[in-house]
Design an enzyme around this catalytic site. Structure first.
Site, PDB file in Angstrom:
ATOM      1  N   GLY A  72      31.107 -10.948  -9.984  1.00  9.56           N
ATOM      2  CA  GLY A  72      29.984 -11.036 -10.921  1.00  9.56           C
ATOM      3  C   GLY A  72      28.637 -10.635 -10.340  1.00  9.56           C
ATOM      4  N   GLY A  98      41.580 -15.321 -17.892  1.00  6.90           N
ATOM      5  CA  GLY A  98      40.263 -14.763 -17.602  1.00  6.90           C
ATOM      6  C   GLY A  98      39.503 -14.585 -18.898  1.00  6.90           C
ATOM      7  CG  ASP A 106      44.153  -9.497  -6.075  1.00  8.94           C
ATOM      8  OD1 ASP A 106      43.749 -10.528  -5.529  1.00  8.94           O
ATOM      9  OD2 ASP A 106      43.962  -9.241  -7.277  1.00  8.94           O
ATOM     10  CG  ASP A 138      38.366 -13.332  -4.357  1.00  7.80           C
ATOM     11  OD1 ASP A 138      37.335 -12.975  -4.958  1.00  7.80           O
ATOM     12  OD2 ASP A 138      39.522 -13.047  -4.742  1.00  7.80           O
ATOM     13  N   GLY A 187      37.626 -10.745 -16.622  1.00  2.00           N
ATOM     14  CA  GLY A 187      38.652 -11.065 -15.634  1.00  2.00           C
ATOM     15  C   GLY A 187      39.821 -10.105 -15.746  1.00  2.00           C
ATOM     16  CB  THR A 200      43.009 -20.180 -12.926  1.00  2.00           C
ATOM     17  OG1 THR A 200      43.286 -18.786 -13.008  1.00  2.00           O
ATOM     18  CG2 THR A 200      44.195 -20.888 -12.297  1.00  2.00           C
ATOM     19  CB  SER A 235      16.176 -15.825   4.316  1.00  2.00           C
ATOM     20  OG  SER A 235      15.115 -16.710   4.341  1.00  2.00           O
ATOM     21  CB  CYS A 281      38.344 -17.417 -12.825  1.00  2.00           C
ATOM     22  SG  CYS A 281      39.759 -18.426 -12.496  1.00  2.00           S
TER      23      CYS A 281
END
Ligand code: 5GP
Length: 335
Positions: free
Chosen positions: A238, A288, A124, A214, A266, A183, A312, A181
């Site tokens: 979250g 963040g 990551d 993501d 973040g 960014t 559903s 975030c």
């Protein structure tokens, strides 16, 4: 400079159009998925939702609760090896997370924890576009040919393909959509998430790879939209934050009836960099923020609500299996 004029879509820009369906009940919708990965050739099976590798979400307790729903956790990288050695990591739903610069820790991790049989790696970085990251993915693939590698983050087809060709099995998609975030605010960089997922899924699937959407899901409807757009996996931060599983025993003891606000921040926030890197380095900016969430108790209720929402969604478009949701979906664009 050039401008792309085609409209790009975010979760709030689209809805899934209902279709005539033969399904009588959502209970019968199959959410389990099974994939054989393109580079490791190993099978990965489960309900394809992954808790984010954030220290407020991807905890050992979260991993244990989600595994009971056949769901995955990308365990955050700030546990010590001693803590991990002492932990029960026997489920098949754990990713171990590493970033650029974690090579030595990764090798030590797999040496010391070889009995735990962890075969899933999450590589990551905030910006998956650098050559050093592509080289890192190649090196990890060469060292661990049999492990499933998820790598990211990127938002465009050519970089999705580049990471799969470098050895990734799953590419993580999302720059800027995350709920904590910044960014897009700090750098001006990003890509609307539904379009990123659609375009990158198409590229990945064309060469046998998979993608994980993501960031940016605020509701079970958003998770359904991510799968409908072509995501094979969806990563949640979250939506899983603020639960009992996110807190240490000390933090749980501090909760009282009146002040039950839980911090969710973040991993590039000043808060996280102060905690793990001794502050924000002079050449960096925080990307963040910190948010406070009302304590939400056990994560199991939240998980059941999310899975119920996805089932559903499947029944509204006649998809008997999550696998069919994307091909059964027509999105309508809201004005
Ligand atoms: P959420 O589900 O909360 O909308 O998004 C979770 C995702 O946000 C994470 O999986 C990760 O990709 C991203 N993220 C986590 N921390 C930060 C951060 O500090 N800055 C940025 N730009 N993204 C973050």
């Amino acid at each position: 400079m050039r401008i792309e004029n085609e409209r790009k879509l975010d979760f709030d820009d689209v809805l899934i159009k209902p279709k005539r369906s033969r399904l009588s009940t959502r209970a019968g919708v199959e959410l389990n998925r099974k994939f054989t990965t393109v580079n490791s050739k190993v099978t990965i099976e489960g309900v394809p939702i992954i808790a984010a590798n954030m220290d407020t979400v991807g905890t050992l307790n979260m991993a244990s609760s989600l595994a009971s729903h056949n769901m995955f956790t990308s365990i955050h990288k700030h546990y010590s090896l001693e803590e991990l050695e002492a932990a029960d990591l026997s489920s098949d739903y754990n990713f171990a997370t590493f970033g650029l610069g974690d090579w030595d820790r990764m090798v030590e991790f797999f040496d010391k924890l070889k009995d735990k049989n962890i075969n899933k790696i999450c590589l990551d970085v905030a910006n998956g576009y650098t050559e050093v990251f592509v080289d890192f993915v190649k090196q990890v693939r060469a060292k661990y040919p049999d492990k499933i590698i998820m790598a990211g983050n990127v938002v465009t087809p050519e970089m999705t393909e580049a990471l799969i060709l470098a050895g990734a099995d799953i590419v993580k998609i999302g720059i800027g959509p995350g709920s904590v975030c910044e960014t897009r605010i700090v750098t001006g960089v990003g890509y609307p998430q539904v379009s990123a997922v659609m375009e990158c899924a198409d590229a990945a699937h064309g060469i046998g790879g998979l993608i994980c959407a993501d960031g940016g899901c605020k509701t079970s409807g958003d998770v359904a939209k991510a799968f409908a757009a072509g995501a094979d996996f969806v990563m949640l931060g979250g939506m899983l934050a603020g639960h009992k599983e996110c807190l240490s025993n000390d933090d749980l003891d501090k909760l009282d009836g009146n002040n039950n606000k839980i911090e969710y921040y973040g991993m590039s926030s000043t808060r996280a960099m102060n905690k793990y890197s001794g502050g924000v380095a002079a050449h960096r900016a925080s990307e963040g923020k910190v948010s406070e969430i009302e304590y939400r108790g056990d994560v199991n209720q939240t998980v059941l609500a999310i899975l119920g929402g996805i089932r559903s969604a499947c029944t509204y478009v006649g998809a008997a299996k999550l696998k069919e949701l994307s091909k059964c979906t027509t999105f309508v664009i809201k004005n």
